[in-house]
Design a protein around this motif. Structure first.
Motif, PDB file in Angstrom:
ATOM      1  N   GLN A 167      18.726  84.993  30.968  1.00  0.00           N
ATOM      2  CA  GLN A 167      18.511  85.457  29.597  1.00  0.00           C
ATOM      3  C   GLN A 167      18.929  84.386  28.594  1.00  0.00           C
ATOM      4  O   GLN A 167      18.231  84.139  27.598  1.00  0.00           O
ATOM      5  CB  GLN A 167      19.313  86.738  29.372  1.00  0.00           C
ATOM      6  CG  GLN A 167      19.137  87.334  27.980  1.00  0.00           C
ATOM      7  CD  GLN A 167      19.948  88.623  27.815  1.00  0.00           C
ATOM      8  OE1 GLN A 167      20.479  89.161  28.774  1.00  0.00           O
ATOM      9  NE2 GLN A 167      20.039  89.104  26.599  1.00  0.00           N
ATOM     10  N   GLN A 168      20.070  83.747  28.862  1.00  0.00           N
ATOM     11  CA  GLN A 168      20.545  82.691  27.973  1.00  0.00           C
ATOM     12  C   GLN A 168      19.577  81.507  27.956  1.00  0.00           C
ATOM     13  O   GLN A 168      19.302  80.925  26.897  1.00  0.00           O
ATOM     14  CB  GLN A 168      21.938  82.228  28.406  1.00  0.00           C
ATOM     15  CG  GLN A 168      23.032  83.261  28.176  1.00  0.00           C
ATOM     16  CD  GLN A 168      24.379  82.821  28.715  1.00  0.00           C
ATOM     17  OE1 GLN A 168      24.469  81.893  29.534  1.00  0.00           O
ATOM     18  NE2 GLN A 168      25.442  83.459  28.268  1.00  0.00           N
ATOM     19  N   GLU A 169      19.049  81.157  29.151  1.00  0.00           N
ATOM     20  CA  GLU A 169      18.087  80.058  29.228  1.00  0.00           C
ATOM     21  C   GLU A 169      16.813  80.388  28.459  1.00  0.00           C
ATOM     22  O   GLU A 169      16.257  79.538  27.759  1.00  0.00           O
ATOM     23  CB  GLU A 169      17.759  79.757  30.693  1.00  0.00           C
ATOM     24  CG  GLU A 169      18.905  79.127  31.464  1.00  0.00           C
ATOM     25  CD  GLU A 169      18.596  78.950  32.933  1.00  0.00           C
ATOM     26  OE1 GLU A 169      17.538  79.463  33.378  1.00  0.00           O
ATOM     27  OE2 GLU A 169      19.393  78.319  33.653  1.00  0.00           O
ATOM     28  N   GLU A 170      16.358  81.659  28.576  1.00  0.00           N
ATOM     29  CA  GLU A 170      15.154  82.074  27.856  1.00  0.00           C
ATOM     30  C   GLU A 170      15.379  82.046  26.348  1.00  0.00           C
ATOM     31  O   GLU A 170      14.499  81.655  25.579  1.00  0.00           O
ATOM     32  CB  GLU A 170      14.740  83.482  28.306  1.00  0.00           C
ATOM     33  CG  GLU A 170      14.191  83.530  29.726  1.00  0.00           C
ATOM     34  CD  GLU A 170      13.872  84.943  30.175  1.00  0.00           C
ATOM     35  OE1 GLU A 170      14.253  85.894  29.457  1.00  0.00           O
ATOM     36  OE2 GLU A 170      13.250  85.093  31.258  1.00  0.00           O
ATOM     37  N   GLU A 171      16.593  82.472  25.931  1.00  0.00           N
ATOM     38  CA  GLU A 171      16.914  82.443  24.499  1.00  0.00           C
ATOM     39  C   GLU A 171      16.964  81.010  23.977  1.00  0.00           C
ATOM     40  O   GLU A 171      16.502  80.719  22.867  1.00  0.00           O
ATOM     41  CB  GLU A 171      18.255  83.137  24.255  1.00  0.00           C
ATOM     42  CG  GLU A 171      18.203  84.647  24.462  1.00  0.00           C
ATOM     43  CD  GLU A 171      19.560  85.295  24.309  1.00  0.00           C
ATOM     44  OE1 GLU A 171      20.568  84.560  24.169  1.00  0.00           O
ATOM     45  OE2 GLU A 171      19.630  86.538  24.336  1.00  0.00           O
ATOM     46  N   GLU A 172      17.521  80.112  24.795  1.00  0.00           N
ATOM     47  CA  GLU A 172      17.576  78.706  24.405  1.00  0.00           C
ATOM     48  C   GLU A 172      16.171  78.109  24.304  1.00  0.00           C
ATOM     49  O   GLU A 172      15.863  77.358  23.378  1.00  0.00           O
ATOM     50  CB  GLU A 172      18.420  77.910  25.404  1.00  0.00           C
ATOM     51  CG  GLU A 172      19.904  78.239  25.346  1.00  0.00           C
ATOM     52  CD  GLU A 172      20.693  77.534  26.430  1.00  0.00           C
ATOM     53  OE1 GLU A 172      20.061  76.800  27.242  1.00  0.00           O
ATOM     54  OE2 GLU A 172      21.932  77.693  26.477  1.00  0.00           O
ATOM     55  N   LYS A 173      15.306  78.477  25.284  1.00  0.00           N
ATOM     56  CA  LYS A 173      13.926  77.980  25.244  1.00  0.00           C
ATOM     57  C   LYS A 173      13.194  78.518  24.025  1.00  0.00           C
ATOM     58  O   LYS A 173      12.445  77.795  23.362  1.00  0.00           O
ATOM     59  CB  LYS A 173      13.190  78.401  26.523  1.00  0.00           C
ATOM     60  CG  LYS A 173      13.630  77.649  27.769  1.00  0.00           C
ATOM     61  CD  LYS A 173      12.848  78.122  28.978  1.00  0.00           C
ATOM     62  CE  LYS A 173      13.276  77.370  30.251  1.00  0.00           C
ATOM     63  NZ  LYS A 173      12.543  77.849  31.450  1.00  0.00           N
ATOM     64  N   ALA A 174      13.412  79.818  23.716  1.00  0.00           N
ATOM     65  CA  ALA A 174      12.759  80.428  22.557  1.00  0.00           C
ATOM     66  C   ALA A 174      13.228  79.780  21.262  1.00  0.00           C
ATOM     67  O   ALA A 174      12.431  79.512  20.356  1.00  0.00           O
ATOM     68  CB  ALA A 174      13.054  81.929  22.535  1.00  0.00           C
ATOM     69  N   ALA A 175      14.555  79.502  21.205  1.00  0.00           N
ATOM     70  CA  ALA A 175      15.107  78.850  20.009  1.00  0.00           C
ATOM     71  C   ALA A 175      14.536  77.442  19.848  1.00  0.00           C
ATOM     72  O   ALA A 175      14.204  77.009  18.740  1.00  0.00           O
ATOM     73  CB  ALA A 175      16.635  78.798  20.096  1.00  0.00           C
ATOM     74  N   ALA A 176      14.418  76.727  20.988  1.00  0.00           N
ATOM     75  CA  ALA A 176      13.858  75.371  20.944  1.00  0.00           C
ATOM     76  C   ALA A 176      12.391  75.407  20.522  1.00  0.00           C
ATOM     77  O   ALA A 176      11.936  74.577  19.735  1.00  0.00           O
ATOM     78  CB  ALA A 176      14.001  74.705  22.314  1.00  0.00           C
ATOM     79  N   GLU A 182       8.821  75.260  13.670  1.00  0.00           N
ATOM     80  CA  GLU A 182       9.191  75.007  12.281  1.00  0.00           C
ATOM     81  C   GLU A 182       9.003  73.543  11.922  1.00  0.00           C
ATOM     82  O   GLU A 182       8.572  73.203  10.810  1.00  0.00           O
ATOM     83  CB  GLU A 182      10.651  75.419  12.059  1.00  0.00           C
ATOM     84  CG  GLU A 182      10.873  76.924  12.144  1.00  0.00           C
ATOM     85  CD  GLU A 182      12.330  77.287  11.988  1.00  0.00           C
ATOM     86  OE1 GLU A 182      13.169  76.368  11.863  1.00  0.00           O
ATOM     87  OE2 GLU A 182      12.647  78.499  11.995  1.00  0.00           O
ATOM     88  N   SER A 183       9.327  72.661  12.878  1.00  0.00           N
ATOM     89  CA  SER A 183       9.146  71.227  12.641  1.00  0.00           C
ATOM     90  C   SER A 183       7.666  70.890  12.464  1.00  0.00           C
ATOM     91  O   SER A 183       7.287  70.119  11.580  1.00  0.00           O
ATOM     92  CB  SER A 183       9.736  70.432  13.811  1.00  0.00           C
ATOM     93  OG  SER A 183       9.521  69.049  13.644  1.00  0.00           O
ATOM     94  N   ASP A 184       6.813  71.514  13.315  1.00  0.00           N
ATOM     95  CA  ASP A 184       5.366  71.278  13.207  1.00  0.00           C
ATOM     96  C   ASP A 184       4.828  71.790  11.876  1.00  0.00           C
ATOM     97  O   ASP A 184       4.007  71.140  11.232  1.00  0.00           O
ATOM     98  CB  ASP A 184       4.630  71.977  14.361  1.00  0.00           C
ATOM     99  CG  ASP A 184       4.923  71.324  15.706  1.00  0.00           C
ATOM    100  OD1 ASP A 184       5.385  70.158  15.693  1.00  0.00           O
ATOM    101  OD2 ASP A 184       4.706  71.971  16.743  1.00  0.00           O
ATOM    102  N   ILE A 185       5.319  72.976  11.450  1.00  0.00           N
ATOM    103  CA  ILE A 185       4.877  73.536  10.171  1.00  0.00           C
ATOM    104  C   ILE A 185       5.283  72.625   9.026  1.00  0.00           C
ATOM    105  O   ILE A 185       4.508  72.367   8.100  1.00  0.00           O
ATOM    106  CB  ILE A 185       5.468  74.946   9.971  1.00  0.00           C
ATOM    107  CG1 ILE A 185       4.857  75.917  10.986  1.00  0.00           C
ATOM    108  CG2 ILE A 185       5.232  75.438   8.550  1.00  0.00           C
ATOM    109  CD1 ILE A 185       5.481  77.302  10.967  1.00  0.00           C
TER     110      ILE A 185
END
Length: 280
Positions: A167-176, A182-185
């Motif tokens: 779950q933590q890894e998925e949250e980190e991937k989602a945050a990344a 946001e960077s692309d936008i």
């Protein structure tokens, strides 16, 4: 299999031989040391020592430099095998065992190759601990139920930890991913802004002569005497219209201004040498 050496006489011992050796050691066995890691275990502390070092450490000895960074098996080497995990569970369970089973658990913890499957475990325990008859079968049942319960608890804890880690890894991937989005936008907005600015400049260079004439009159109306040198007027018009400053723009604007001034049908604008005059 873990081997020990007696700290008193130096005799090599299997784990299940230590208890018997204590009573007959000529030098008085006060502790035993693991042959692999050389750690000394006083009293019965050796029971909890089920594994210590990897095969790489054992055979490479002085040239061993720890797990290799690019070694795909590095993580696997740290993970206990099912049998090692089972032996470790037995060793740890001795301290948590009920008083009625503690003595039996201590004996089992000192044995090697304790089976993990129920049928083989029951036979092994009954033969090794000499538990015969109905009373012996009852004790074996209690031991197996106790160990099975501990194993299920460990499995549940392990699965919960793995689930949490996932779950933590998925949250980190989602945050990344969100950060990249946001960077692309932001980059797209910057690009759109640049394109918009470029489009504005391009459109400005194509302003009609009528718009240029209108700006010329506005500039001259605010000037004392309603007159200004052509060069200065051209610069003012270029600045007011926010036109790009380059030689091409300079020549185009200069040409359009002269064209409009000389072709003014109302004779409101007049070019007198190098001075442009707005006639009231």
């Amino acid at each position: 299999m873990v081997f020990f050496s007696c700290d008193g006489c130096g005799e090599m011992l299997k784990k299940n031989q230590v208890d018997n050796h204590v009573y007959k050691c000529p030098q008085g066995c006060y502790a035993v040391s693991c042959v692999d890691c050389s750690v000394s275990f006083p009293g019965d502390d050796y029971r909890k020592h089920t594994s210590c070092i990897s095969e790489a450490e054992r055979y490479e000895k002085t040239i061993y430099r720890g797990p290799r960074k690019n070694d795909p098996n590095a993580a696997k080497n740290k993970k206990l095998s099912p049998q090692e995990a089972w032996v470790a569970l037995i060793a740890d369970s001795a301290a948590a065992a009920p008083q009625s089973l503690k003595g039996y658990m201590d004996q089992i913890a000192s044995l090697d190759n304790v089976p993990r499957k129920e049928k083989q475990f029951r036979n092994f325990t009954a033969n090794s601990l000499r538990l015969r008859g109905p009373s012996g079968t009852k004790i074996v049942d209690e031991i197996w139920k106790f160990l099975s319960k501990l194993r299920e608890e460990q499995r549940a804890e392990r699965e919960a930890a793995q689930k949490l880690q996932k779950q933590q890894e998925e949250e980190e991937k989602a945050a990344a991913a969100e950060q990249r989005k946001e960077s692309d936008i932001s980059q797209n907005n910057d690009s759109d802004s640049t394109q918009s600015s470029t489009t504005k400049i391009k459109t400005s260079t194509q302003l009609s002569a009528k718009e240029i004439k209108k700006v010329v009159k506005k500039v001259l109306k605010k000037t004392p005497g309603h007159q200004m040198k052509f060069k200065k007027l051209r610069k003012e018009v270029q600045s007011k219209m926010a036109l790009v400053k380059n030689d091409a723009m300079k020549k185009d604007l200069q040409k359009l201004m002269k064209q409009e001034i000389t072709a003014d049908s109302n004779k409101k604008l007049r070019l007198d040498g190098k001075v442009v005059i707005l006639v009231s």
